[in-house]
Design a protein around this motif. Sequence first.
Motif, short mmCIF file in Angstrom:
data_model
loop_
_atom_site.label_atom_id
_atom_site.label_comp_id
_atom_site.label_asym_id
_atom_site.label_seq_id
_atom_site.Cartn_x
_atom_site.Cartn_y
_atom_site.Cartn_z
N VAL A 294 5.17 -5.97 4.98
CA VAL A 294 5.89 -7.16 4.55
C VAL A 294 7.26 -7.15 5.22
O VAL A 294 7.97 -6.14 5.21
CB VAL A 294 6.03 -7.24 3.01
CG1 VAL A 294 6.77 -6.05 2.44
CG2 VAL A 294 6.71 -8.54 2.59
N TRP A 295 7.63 -8.28 5.82
CA TRP A 295 8.89 -8.38 6.57
C TRP A 295 10.02 -8.85 5.66
O TRP A 295 9.82 -9.66 4.76
CB TRP A 295 8.72 -9.39 7.71
CG TRP A 295 9.95 -9.55 8.55
CD1 TRP A 295 10.28 -8.85 9.68
CD2 TRP A 295 11.03 -10.49 8.34
NE1 TRP A 295 11.49 -9.28 10.18
CE2 TRP A 295 11.97 -10.28 9.37
CE3 TRP A 295 11.27 -11.45 7.37
CZ2 TRP A 295 13.13 -11.03 9.47
CZ3 TRP A 295 12.45 -12.19 7.46
CH2 TRP A 295 13.36 -11.98 8.51
N ASP B 42 1.76 -2.91 -3.59
CA ASP B 42 0.38 -3.12 -3.13
C ASP B 42 0.18 -2.51 -1.74
O ASP B 42 -0.88 -1.92 -1.46
CB ASP B 42 0.07 -4.62 -3.07
CG ASP B 42 -0.08 -5.24 -4.44
OD1 ASP B 42 -0.23 -4.50 -5.43
OD2 ASP B 42 -0.05 -6.49 -4.53
N ILE B 43 1.18 -2.64 -0.89
CA ILE B 43 1.11 -2.07 0.46
C ILE B 43 1.05 -0.55 0.39
O ILE B 43 0.29 0.10 1.11
CB ILE B 43 2.31 -2.56 1.30
CG1 ILE B 43 2.10 -4.03 1.68
CG2 ILE B 43 2.49 -1.70 2.56
CD1 ILE B 43 3.33 -4.69 2.22
N ILE B 44 1.84 0.04 -0.49
CA ILE B 44 1.80 1.49 -0.67
C ILE B 44 0.43 1.93 -1.19
O ILE B 44 -0.12 2.94 -0.75
CB ILE B 44 2.94 1.94 -1.62
CG1 ILE B 44 4.30 1.74 -0.94
CG2 ILE B 44 2.76 3.39 -2.03
CD1 ILE B 44 5.48 1.88 -1.87
N LEU C 70 11.07 -3.82 8.17
CA LEU C 70 9.70 -3.40 7.88
C LEU C 70 9.76 -1.98 7.30
O LEU C 70 8.91 -1.14 7.60
CB LEU C 70 8.83 -3.40 9.14
CG LEU C 70 8.13 -4.69 9.56
CD1 LEU C 70 7.32 -4.45 10.83
CD2 LEU C 70 7.22 -5.23 8.46
N ALA C 71 10.76 -1.75 6.48
CA ALA C 71 11.08 -0.38 6.05
C ALA C 71 9.95 0.27 5.25
O ALA C 71 9.64 1.44 5.45
CB ALA C 71 12.38 -0.38 5.24
N VAL C 72 9.35 -0.49 4.35
CA VAL C 72 8.27 0.09 3.53
C VAL C 72 7.05 0.36 4.39
O VAL C 72 6.43 1.43 4.31
CB VAL C 72 7.93 -0.83 2.34
CG1 VAL C 72 6.65 -0.35 1.63
CG2 VAL C 72 9.09 -0.85 1.36
N TYR C 73 6.69 -0.59 5.23
CA TYR C 73 5.53 -0.40 6.12
C TYR C 73 5.73 0.83 7.00
O TYR C 73 4.84 1.69 7.10
CB TYR C 73 5.34 -1.63 7.00
CG TYR C 73 4.33 -1.43 8.10
CD1 TYR C 73 2.96 -1.47 7.83
CD2 TYR C 73 4.73 -1.16 9.41
CE1 TYR C 73 2.02 -1.27 8.83
CE2 TYR C 73 3.80 -0.95 10.41
CZ TYR C 73 2.45 -1.01 10.12
OH TYR C 73 1.53 -0.80 11.12
N ALA D 97 -2.04 5.15 12.27
CA ALA D 97 -0.60 5.28 12.07
C ALA D 97 0.06 4.11 12.83
O ALA D 97 -0.47 3.01 12.82
CB ALA D 97 -0.12 6.64 12.56
N SER D 98 1.16 4.35 13.49
CA SER D 98 1.86 3.28 14.20
C SER D 98 3.01 3.91 14.97
O SER D 98 3.49 5.00 14.61
CB SER D 98 2.42 2.27 13.19
OG SER D 98 3.37 1.40 13.79
N THR D 99 3.48 3.24 16.01
CA THR D 99 4.71 3.71 16.65
C THR D 99 5.86 3.68 15.64
O THR D 99 6.81 4.45 15.77
CB THR D 99 5.06 2.86 17.88
OG1 THR D 99 5.08 1.47 17.51
CG2 THR D 99 4.05 3.07 18.99
N SER D 100 5.76 2.81 14.63
CA SER D 100 6.78 2.76 13.58
C SER D 100 6.79 4.01 12.72
O SER D 100 7.75 4.25 11.98
CB SER D 100 6.55 1.54 12.67
OG SER D 100 6.81 0.34 13.37
N SER D 101 5.72 4.80 12.79
CA SER D 101 5.69 6.04 12.02
C SER D 101 6.63 7.09 12.60
O SER D 101 6.93 8.09 11.95
CB SER D 101 4.26 6.60 11.96
OG SER D 101 3.82 6.99 13.25
N LYS D 102 7.12 6.84 13.82
CA LYS D 102 8.00 7.80 14.49
C LYS D 102 9.45 7.33 14.55
O LYS D 102 10.28 7.97 15.19
CB LYS D 102 7.48 8.04 15.91
CG LYS D 102 6.05 8.55 15.97
CD LYS D 102 5.93 9.99 15.54
CE LYS D 102 6.43 10.91 16.63
NZ LYS D 102 6.29 12.33 16.24
N ALA D 103 9.74 6.20 13.89
CA ALA D 103 11.11 5.68 13.95
C ALA D 103 11.42 4.84 12.72
O ALA D 103 10.54 4.15 12.21
CB ALA D 103 11.30 4.84 15.21
N PRO D 104 12.67 4.87 12.24
CA PRO D 104 13.06 3.98 11.14
C PRO D 104 12.98 2.53 11.62
O PRO D 104 13.41 2.21 12.72
CB PRO D 104 14.50 4.40 10.83
CG PRO D 104 14.99 5.06 12.08
CD PRO D 104 13.79 5.70 12.71
#
Length: 269
Positions: free
Chosen positions: A98-99, A112-114, A155-158, A144-151
């Motif tokens: 969620v953005w 729900d996303i968690i 999209l902080a929760v995602y 996973a995602s490239t977002s898993s390696k950076a804050p």
Amino acid sequence: MENKAYKGQIALITGGTSGIGLELARCFAKDGYNIILVARTQEDLETVAQELTAQYGVKAYGIAADLMRQGAAEKLYEEIKLEGLQIDVLVNDAGQGVWGKFTETDLQKELDIIQLNIVATVILTKLFLKDMVARNSGKVLQLASTSSKAPTPLLAVYAGTKAFVYNFTQGLINELKDTNVTMTALLPGPTETDFFNKAGAEHTVVYQEKDLADPADVAKDGYEALQKGESKIVSGMKNKLQITLGNILPDEALAENYRKQMNPSKKDK
């Protein structure tokens, strides 16, 4: 569910009716795997299952389940066990985001996303992995995602859930090193799927102005890495370079870079 007398290996794919999950289903079916698809919409499940059967000659069917709901993951496992089916490959693809600024986004959507991205992933991994270890065979692919390696601001929760998935996976890989069971983390970057629309992020710089990856290419990378037993695969050269740079830059700089990508695009105004 009709006639599930499977011969050969079975891949269970959550989120398998669209995007990367659908393309992964095609990869597995092309190589002769029978497919069990999991998604929320029965009509979509039936359409994709029929396509896979017609095109690749494999058995395929869908189980409608909303993995955002408590108990849904356990029920899914129980249903498959009652049918006497052995899952040779588990693909935890289903996930959403969620953005928006965390202080302004809807809390229930984030919970729900968690539930979907973390809780359902942990439950399905736990239940099916125990079976795999008991027979000393099986594979698991975790999205996973490239977002898993950076804050990732906005999209902080995602990003937080995907950081969990990545680290969870790498920890389990170490635990599995003395078995014949393998686990692989797939780290795609921004990809042309429904993710941005569902997250309310279709107006962002990354979606409006950047080249999005083809989900078929991402799936191919993940599938090949899984079959080789690799611990992780970053899909796409640009994303590989971004991850490498991320290992050097401080978190504050990474967060600022990701913020620029997630800001609203001027083109959308």
